[in-house]
Design an enzyme around this catalytic site. Sequence first.
Site, PDB file in Angstrom:
ATOM      1  N   ASP A 139      38.656   7.449 -29.583  1.00 47.17           N
ATOM      2  CA  ASP A 139      38.589   7.006 -28.195  1.00 47.17           C
ATOM      3  C   ASP A 139      39.860   7.376 -27.421  1.00 47.17           C
ATOM      4  OD1 ASP A 139      37.679   5.698 -25.937  1.00 47.17           O
ATOM      5  OD2 ASP A 139      37.106   3.886 -27.009  1.00 47.17           O
ATOM      6  N   ASP A 140      39.691   7.939 -26.220  1.00 48.37           N
ATOM      7  CA  ASP A 140      40.811   8.208 -25.300  1.00 48.37           C
ATOM      8  C   ASP A 140      41.859   9.152 -25.887  1.00 48.37           C
ATOM      9  OD1 ASP A 140      39.467   6.362 -23.762  1.00 48.37           O
ATOM     10  OD2 ASP A 140      41.204   5.107 -23.355  1.00 48.37           O
ATOM     11  N   CYS A 173      33.701   6.344 -21.656  1.00 46.66           N
ATOM     12  CA  CYS A 173      33.167   6.268 -23.023  1.00 46.66           C
ATOM     13  C   CYS A 173      31.652   6.406 -23.089  1.00 46.66           C
ATOM     14  CB  CYS A 173      33.581   4.941 -23.668  1.00 46.66           C
ATOM     15  SG  CYS A 173      35.351   4.640 -23.688  1.00 46.66           S
ATOM     16  N   HIS A 215      28.733   3.418 -27.181  1.00 49.28           N
ATOM     17  CA  HIS A 215      29.715   2.754 -26.310  1.00 49.28           C
ATOM     18  C   HIS A 215      30.201   1.435 -26.891  1.00 49.28           C
ATOM     19  CE1 HIS A 215      30.919   0.178 -22.771  1.00 49.28           C
ATOM     20  NE2 HIS A 215      31.810   1.153 -22.781  1.00 49.28           N
ATOM     21  N   ASP A 252      36.417  11.458 -27.273  1.00 52.25           N
ATOM     22  CA  ASP A 252      35.349  11.201 -26.290  1.00 52.25           C
ATOM     23  C   ASP A 252      35.743  11.547 -24.857  1.00 52.25           C
ATOM     24  OD1 ASP A 252      37.025   8.992 -25.832  1.00 52.25           O
ATOM     25  OD2 ASP A 252      35.370   7.554 -25.715  1.00 52.25           O
ATOM     26  N   HIS A 253      37.019  11.692 -24.584  1.00 51.43           N
ATOM     27  CA  HIS A 253      37.527  12.205 -23.306  1.00 51.43           C
ATOM     28  C   HIS A 253      39.042  12.172 -23.368  1.00 51.43           C
ATOM     29  CE1 HIS A 253      37.989   7.929 -22.628  1.00 51.43           C
ATOM     30  NE2 HIS A 253      36.676   7.779 -22.655  1.00 51.43           N
TER      31      HIS A 253
END
Length: 470
Positions: A35-36, A74, A129, A327-328
């Site tokens: 994540d992130d 997300c 998510h 995810d980003h």
Amino acid sequence: MIRTIATGLIWAALLSSIHAAPTSGKRNVLLICIDDLRPELGCYGKNYMQTPNIDRLAAQGRRFSRHYVQAPSCGPSRYSLLTGLYDSPSSSNNALFDRGKNKEQASPSLPAWFKKQGYKTVSVGKVSHHPGGWGGQDWDEKDQLEMPGSWSEQFMPCGPWKHPRGAMHGLANGEIRGGKKGTMAVFQSHDGPDEAYPDGLITEKGLNELKRLSAEDQPFFLAIGLIRPHLPFGAPARYLPPYKDAKLPPTPHPSKPPGKTTWAKSGEFKRYDQFGRDAWTDPDFALELRKHYAACVSYVDAMVGRILLQLEESGKADDTIVVLWGDHGWHLGEHAVWGKHTLFEESLHSPLIIRVPGINKPGEACESIVETVDLYPTLCELTKLETPSNLSGQSLVADLEGKPTRTDSALSYWNGHNTLRTERYRIIVHKNDYIELYDHQSAEAESKNIASEQPSVVAQLKKELEAKRP
């Protein structure tokens, strides 16, 4: 630190040459979602970052240097990963839940497709998510599935955090973010074990599932989702010392872009206690935040190392495709943003590494522009499964073999706006048709909108975007 170093040494000793074919049956899939995670890693050329395990994975596989997600949040980003489809430009964190309510789904989800082909599909942690993949107020209602029919089993160990919602935004030893703004520290360095934070428990459960699945005859699709470096930036204290005196490069383009843009107010970041300081005006505090983010990345890198070491010890490494996916991205002060909800490069560019047994020229990077939606058809081709006909992406197998064939552009969207990233440009088309155009061959990059100066480029890129947009 001793444990991390020992893990790396043991893993390195166990690694052997990658064989060209699986030793038995169908290839397994190990998908690691983070994540992130910015592409701020050693293997992406950031030598101040301590990420030996992810770097080693990249050295054995293929690092995609220009991978772009479909959305800077997300839920809609994971929607594209798990469905292989573009979604509406207004796609939200509820995208997978909304899809699950629709009985006339266009195609099966990625894990549902593998399950239908005889795989055991298991998720641990934050893969969709909601960590665990359930709904309800605390995200623990087992009868409310985010992805119905997809997982043979799904797990989210919560320990003292009590429920998935608590673990998602948790600090050490069960501290849960409350409803009141500014009551949880934005960063923390706790002198305790890996399991003092949720990712330690997720990793332990992932290791147990990997052991169990490796002992069975059925091929597996195992997805493990790690939460850090998502806010708050909390990690065990031993991961911070390498950054105490590290020289981090200056933040590029730290000012808010002039004019109308998809700039974000960093609302999620502002929910946390900033200790009376201001990241926008206090460069020392901004640097401290960046170092705590880096410590979180090193923490999650150690968790990746433990997972991959277990795969080696299981004897299944030569039969298993490994995908590491962010995810980003995340802004750490670029464009005066501390967050992710923009359509700028920092929000949409994220790491992607694929390790395939027998890969040609391991360690070489792929410079093609690729998208998250490409992973579904890629995994189908790598495992010799039929590919659903309506997927949005293209297989990356040719890129893995060093023979890229895909079109070099990536589509992303957020809050009703669309963007297309090409080799040179990024165009952003607002929902009212206002245009941003940025030239990545210019030093000003995404700090100067040149749309009014390049009408012919705007017209051509709008046409390309519309052709790509379903």
